[in-house]
Design a protein around this motif. Structure first.
Motif, PDB file in Angstrom:
ATOM      1  N   VAL A   1      39.136  52.229  21.369  1.00 28.19           N
ATOM      2  CA  VAL A   1      39.697  50.911  21.082  1.00 28.19           C
ATOM      3  C   VAL A   1      39.087  50.319  19.809  1.00 28.19           C
ATOM      4  CG1 VAL A   1      40.264  50.453  23.493  1.00 28.19           C
ATOM      5  CG2 VAL A   1      38.096  49.654  22.595  1.00 28.19           C
ATOM      6  N   VAL A   2      37.825  50.602  19.553  1.00 28.89           N
ATOM      7  CA  VAL A   2      37.197  50.114  18.318  1.00 28.89           C
ATOM      8  C   VAL A   2      37.848  50.773  17.104  1.00 28.89           C
ATOM      9  CG1 VAL A   2      35.086  50.181  16.935  1.00 28.89           C
ATOM     10  CG2 VAL A   2      34.982  49.448  19.310  1.00 28.89           C
ATOM     11  N   ALA A   3      38.117  52.070  17.197  1.00 28.30           N
ATOM     12  CA  ALA A   3      38.754  52.781  16.088  1.00 28.30           C
ATOM     13  C   ALA A   3      40.151  52.231  15.807  1.00 28.30           C
ATOM     14  CB  ALA A   3      38.816  54.277  16.389  1.00 28.30           C
ATOM     15  N   LEU A   4      40.948  52.075  16.856  1.00 26.33           N
ATOM     16  CA  LEU A   4      42.310  51.557  16.674  1.00 26.33           C
ATOM     17  C   LEU A   4      42.289  50.105  16.216  1.00 26.33           C
ATOM     18  CD1 LEU A   4      44.182  53.090  19.746  1.00 26.33           C
ATOM     19  CD2 LEU A   4      44.563  53.597  17.332  1.00 26.33           C
ATOM     20  N   GLY A   5      41.435  49.292  16.837  1.00 24.09           N
ATOM     21  CA  GLY A   5      41.343  47.887  16.456  1.00 24.09           C
ATOM     22  C   GLY A   5      40.913  47.724  15.013  1.00 24.09           C
ATOM     23  N   SER A   6      39.970  48.540  14.558  1.00 26.45           N
ATOM     24  CA  SER A   6      39.499  48.471  13.170  1.00 26.45           C
ATOM     25  C   SER A   6      40.620  48.832  12.206  1.00 26.45           C
ATOM     26  CB  SER A   6      38.315  49.417  12.970  1.00 26.45           C
ATOM     27  OG  SER A   6      37.224  49.041  13.787  1.00 26.45           O
ATOM     28  N   LYS A   7      41.394  49.859  12.568  1.00 27.51           N
ATOM     29  CA  LYS A   7      42.520  50.265  11.728  1.00 27.51           C
ATOM     30  C   LYS A   7      43.526  49.136  11.595  1.00 27.51           C
ATOM     31  CE  LYS A   7      46.200  53.767  11.505  1.00 27.51           C
ATOM     32  NZ  LYS A   7      47.353  52.859  11.583  1.00 27.51           N
ATOM     33  N   TRP A   8      43.867  48.495  12.717  1.00 28.45           N
ATOM     34  CA  TRP A   8      44.854  47.419  12.684  1.00 28.45           C
ATOM     35  C   TRP A   8      44.307  46.201  11.925  1.00 28.45           C
ATOM     36  CZ3 TRP A   8      46.028  47.896  18.614  1.00 28.45           C
ATOM     37  CH2 TRP A   8      46.846  49.020  18.819  1.00 28.45           C
ATOM     38  N   ALA A   9      43.038  45.893  12.115  1.00 28.91           N
ATOM     39  CA  ALA A   9      42.437  44.755  11.420  1.00 28.91           C
ATOM     40  C   ALA A   9      42.483  44.982   9.914  1.00 28.91           C
ATOM     41  CB  ALA A   9      40.999  44.522  11.889  1.00 28.91           C
ATOM     42  N   PHE A  10      42.174  46.188   9.495  1.00 28.74           N
ATOM     43  CA  PHE A  10      42.208  46.510   8.068  1.00 28.74           C
ATOM     44  C   PHE A  10      43.621  46.394   7.514  1.00 28.74           C
ATOM     45  CE2 PHE A  10      42.654  49.598   4.578  1.00 28.74           C
ATOM     46  CZ  PHE A  10      41.671  49.112   3.718  1.00 28.74           C
ATOM     47  N   GLU A  11      44.594  46.885   8.292  1.00 25.44           N
ATOM     48  CA  GLU A  11      45.998  46.838   7.852  1.00 25.44           C
ATOM     49  C   GLU A  11      46.521  45.398   7.800  1.00 25.44           C
ATOM     50  OE1 GLU A  11      47.445  51.153   9.674  1.00 25.44           O
ATOM     51  OE2 GLU A  11      47.897  49.285  10.742  1.00 25.44           O
ATOM     52  N   ARG A  12      45.924  44.502   8.597  1.00 22.05           N
ATOM     53  CA  ARG A  12      46.415  43.122   8.687  1.00 22.05           C
ATOM     54  C   ARG A  12      45.546  42.123   7.946  1.00 22.05           C
ATOM     55  NH1 ARG A  12      47.705  42.755  15.210  1.00 22.05           N
ATOM     56  NH2 ARG A  12      48.994  44.646  15.381  1.00 22.05           N
ATOM     57  N   LEU A  13      44.669  42.601   7.100  1.00 19.52           N
ATOM     58  CA  LEU A  13      43.810  41.679   6.351  1.00 19.52           C
ATOM     59  C   LEU A  13      44.660  40.624   5.640  1.00 19.52           C
ATOM     60  CD1 LEU A  13      41.136  44.010   4.698  1.00 19.52           C
ATOM     61  CD2 LEU A  13      40.678  42.018   6.152  1.00 19.52           C
ATOM     62  N   PRO A  14      44.394  39.345   5.878  1.00 21.15           N
ATOM     63  CA  PRO A  14      45.177  38.295   5.197  1.00 21.15           C
ATOM     64  C   PRO A  14      44.982  38.392   3.685  1.00 21.15           C
ATOM     65  CG  PRO A  14      43.907  37.380   7.022  1.00 21.15           C
ATOM     66  CD  PRO A  14      43.403  38.785   6.802  1.00 21.15           C
ATOM     67  N   THR A  15      46.061  38.199   2.970  1.00 22.57           N
ATOM     68  CA  THR A  15      45.962  38.273   1.494  1.00 22.57           C
ATOM     69  C   THR A  15      46.035  36.885   0.892  1.00 22.57           C
ATOM     70  OG1 THR A  15      48.375  38.592   1.414  1.00 22.57           O
ATOM     71  CG2 THR A  15      46.974  40.565   1.415  1.00 22.57           C
TER      72      THR A  15
END
Length: 201
Positions: A187-201
């Motif tokens: 879950v940490v791996a998947l959550g980190s991936k999604w967080a990175f993909e959703r970084l606010p710009t």
């Protein structure tokens, strides 16, 4: 079908559908550290999560609180990562420890974030009357959440049995601890991936 039943169905389908995979993964992270005998503690945690997301869902849908969608979508996977890391830090199960006793508080706080995510979806479904849609959607979410948690519990029990069967009789490693670490790392791996993909710009 009545309006209430319609929104109950929408809420149920939303939480069990693939579109809610981040919410489901958070439930997995929340439940990962518990065993069947720890059901009372898990109920407190899930209740706190429910209260948290119900509050924000109501506030956001009624327009009393406006939350930026991009920020909420980023914070949801962050809650997954934090919960997974917390699971890995609990080395010895002690219901009296501050880590275990504080989990309902953190679940409630994280529920506030997830409720905003539910609200973004619900707000797109109606314009005027909100009482019935809000009640129905929330009841549907809770029903779906119970189904998801039941599935998670069965899955964890099967994994525990499989690990116990595979463990050598002389092995000293703990089945529960291995399962918690494996699930939490995932879950940490998947959550980190999604967080990175959703970084606010």
């Amino acid at each position: 079908m009545s309006e209430l039943a319609t929104f109950m169905t929408l809420g149920f389908r939303h939480i069990v559908g693939i579109d809610a995979i981040d919410h489901i993964l958070f439930l997995v992270a929340l439940a990962a550290i518990y065993r069947v005998r720890d059901l009372r503690q898990l109920i407190w945690v899930i209740t706190a999560f429910t209260i948290g997301h119900s509050i924000t869902l109501a506030l956001a849908v009624t327009g009393l609180v406006t939350l930026p969608t991009a920020l909420i979508e980023f914070l949801i996977p962050v809650t997954i990562v934090v919960t997974g890391v917390e699971n890995m830090l609990v080395r010895v199960w002690d219901p009296g420890s501050w880590r275990i006793r504080s989990r309902p508080l953190f679940a409630g706080l994280f529920g506030l974030i997830h409720g905003a995510g539910f609200a973004n979806y619900l707000k797109a479904l109606f314009v005027e009357q909100i009482a019935v849609p809000l009640l129905g959607f929330n009841v549907g979410i809770e029903a779906g959440q119970l189904v998801v948690l039941l599935g998670i519990g069965v899955g964890f029990a099967l994994v525990d049995r499989l690990l116990a069967a595979l463990r050598d009789s002389t092995a000293t490693w703990d089945v529960h601890r291995v399962r918690v670490l494996a699930v939490s790392l995932l879950v940490v791996a998947l959550g980190s991936k999604w967080a990175f993909e959703r970084l606010p710009t």
